[in-house]
Write a protein that holds these residues in place. Structure first.
Motif, PDB file in Angstrom:
ATOM      1  N   HIS A  98      43.176 -28.192  -8.052  1.00 54.36           N
ATOM      2  CA  HIS A  98      42.021 -29.045  -7.806  1.00 54.36           C
ATOM      3  C   HIS A  98      42.305 -30.024  -6.668  1.00 54.36           C
ATOM      4  O   HIS A  98      41.460 -30.224  -5.774  1.00 54.36           O
ATOM      5  N   ARG A 102      40.337 -30.086  -3.134  1.00 50.75           N
ATOM      6  CA  ARG A 102      39.654 -31.338  -2.748  1.00 50.75           C
ATOM      7  C   ARG A 102      40.124 -31.800  -1.365  1.00 50.75           C
ATOM      8  O   ARG A 102      39.323 -32.268  -0.544  1.00 50.75           O
ATOM      9  N   ARG A 194      31.874 -38.205  -4.228  1.00 47.60           N
ATOM     10  CA  ARG A 194      31.513 -37.607  -5.515  1.00 47.60           C
ATOM     11  C   ARG A 194      31.090 -36.149  -5.342  1.00 47.60           C
ATOM     12  O   ARG A 194      31.438 -35.283  -6.167  1.00 47.60           O
ATOM     13  N   TYR A 195      30.346 -35.875  -4.286  1.00 46.66           N
ATOM     14  CA  TYR A 195      29.947 -34.487  -4.021  1.00 46.66           C
ATOM     15  C   TYR A 195      31.171 -33.611  -3.802  1.00 46.66           C
ATOM     16  O   TYR A 195      31.256 -32.492  -4.325  1.00 46.66           O
ATOM     17  N   ASP A 197      34.185 -34.132  -4.924  1.00 51.29           N
ATOM     18  CA  ASP A 197      34.863 -33.978  -6.221  1.00 51.29           C
ATOM     19  C   ASP A 197      34.207 -32.874  -7.047  1.00 51.29           C
ATOM     20  O   ASP A 197      34.895 -32.008  -7.610  1.00 51.29           O
ATOM     21  N   ASP A 198      32.880 -32.920  -7.138  1.00 48.92           N
ATOM     22  CA  ASP A 198      32.151 -31.926  -7.938  1.00 48.92           C
ATOM     23  C   ASP A 198      32.294 -30.525  -7.347  1.00 48.92           C
ATOM     24  O   ASP A 198      32.444 -29.539  -8.077  1.00 48.92           O
ATOM     25  N   ALA A 201      35.697 -29.096  -8.174  1.00 48.75           N
ATOM     26  CA  ALA A 201      35.748 -28.623  -9.558  1.00 48.75           C
ATOM     27  C   ALA A 201      35.047 -27.286  -9.704  1.00 48.75           C
ATOM     28  O   ALA A 201      35.528 -26.397 -10.420  1.00 48.75           O
ATOM     29  N   ALA A 202      33.912 -27.117  -9.033  1.00 48.74           N
ATOM     30  CA  ALA A 202      33.181 -25.853  -9.103  1.00 48.74           C
ATOM     31  C   ALA A 202      33.968 -24.709  -8.454  1.00 48.74           C
ATOM     32  O   ALA A 202      33.985 -23.586  -8.965  1.00 48.74           O
TER      33      ALA A 202
END
Length: 209
Positions: A98, A102, A194-195, A197-198, A201-202
């Motif tokens: 992750h 990132r 935040r985008y 990060d998401d 994760a996806a």
């Protein structure tokens, strides 16, 4: 009979030698002036309307100075893109899949925000769709650095047991860069931490599925 003075020997009076025509050194200040002119022209008119004549005029040099360094405006722009795409692209080493994904997204988001990228990549992709030679050149300039990063990330994740052996780095790159490119280059929407990060994760979830 008066002795005539003998002509001076070549050793005593050497003639100046001209440098071979092919030995001229390209001046770095001229090269940088041309690159700066390209950036200005891209911002002013875009890739499709940009011309070597306008680049030379803005840089204060002749067209010959441009063509001695690059054989076309395409190669000039690809050289610029390749240079900034290569900058700061070490393989992330955060210790987790992750974290590495990132970090990749952060770097690529910065690349896509670069003035050259935002001004020229859409035009280049249009040109690439029409011309296989341009497509190959664009592929080399834009893809190779990112592919090396993806290969390194996947290899490290496999070694840690986070991904299965045989995971395709190109698939990882598609999952990560596709949404980012769409958002920043096509939609031209802001990308927040935040985008990223998401999205990281996806991407990880998709690779593990």
């Amino acid at each position: 009979m008066t002795n005539q003075p003998s002509p001076p020997s070549a050793a005593a009076s050497p003639q100046p030698r001209r440098a071979p025509a092919g030995a001229a050194v390209l001046r770095e200040d001229v090269t940088e002036a041309i690159r700066a002119a390209v950036l200005a022209e891209l911002a002013a008119v875009g890739f499709s309307r940009m011309s070597v004549e306008a680049i030379a005029r803005r840089a204060g040099v002749g067209k010959t100075a441009v063509y001695r360094r690059w054989k076309s405006k395409l190669h000039l722009v690809l050289d610029l893109i390749g240079a900034f795409a290569e900058e700061g692209l070490p393989v992330p080493a955060t210790g987790s899949l992750h974290g590495d994904v990132r970090a990749l997204l952060e770097v690529m988001s910065q690349v896509l925000r670069h003035p050259v990228a935002s001004a020229v990549i859409p035009d280049l992709l249009v040109e690439a769709a029409r011309n296989p030679e341009i497509a190959e050149a664009v592929r080399g300039a834009l893809l190779e650095g990112q592919r090396r990063m993806a290969e390194g990330i996947v290899a490290e994740a496999v070694a840690r047991g986070e991904l299965a052996p045989g995971t395709d780095p190109d698939h990882a790159l598609d999952l990560a860069i596709g949404p980012l490119y769409w958002r920043q280059t096509v939609v031209r929407d802001a990308v927040s931490p935040r985008y990223l990060d998401d999205l990281a994760a996806a991407v990880v979830a998709g690779l593990r599925a």
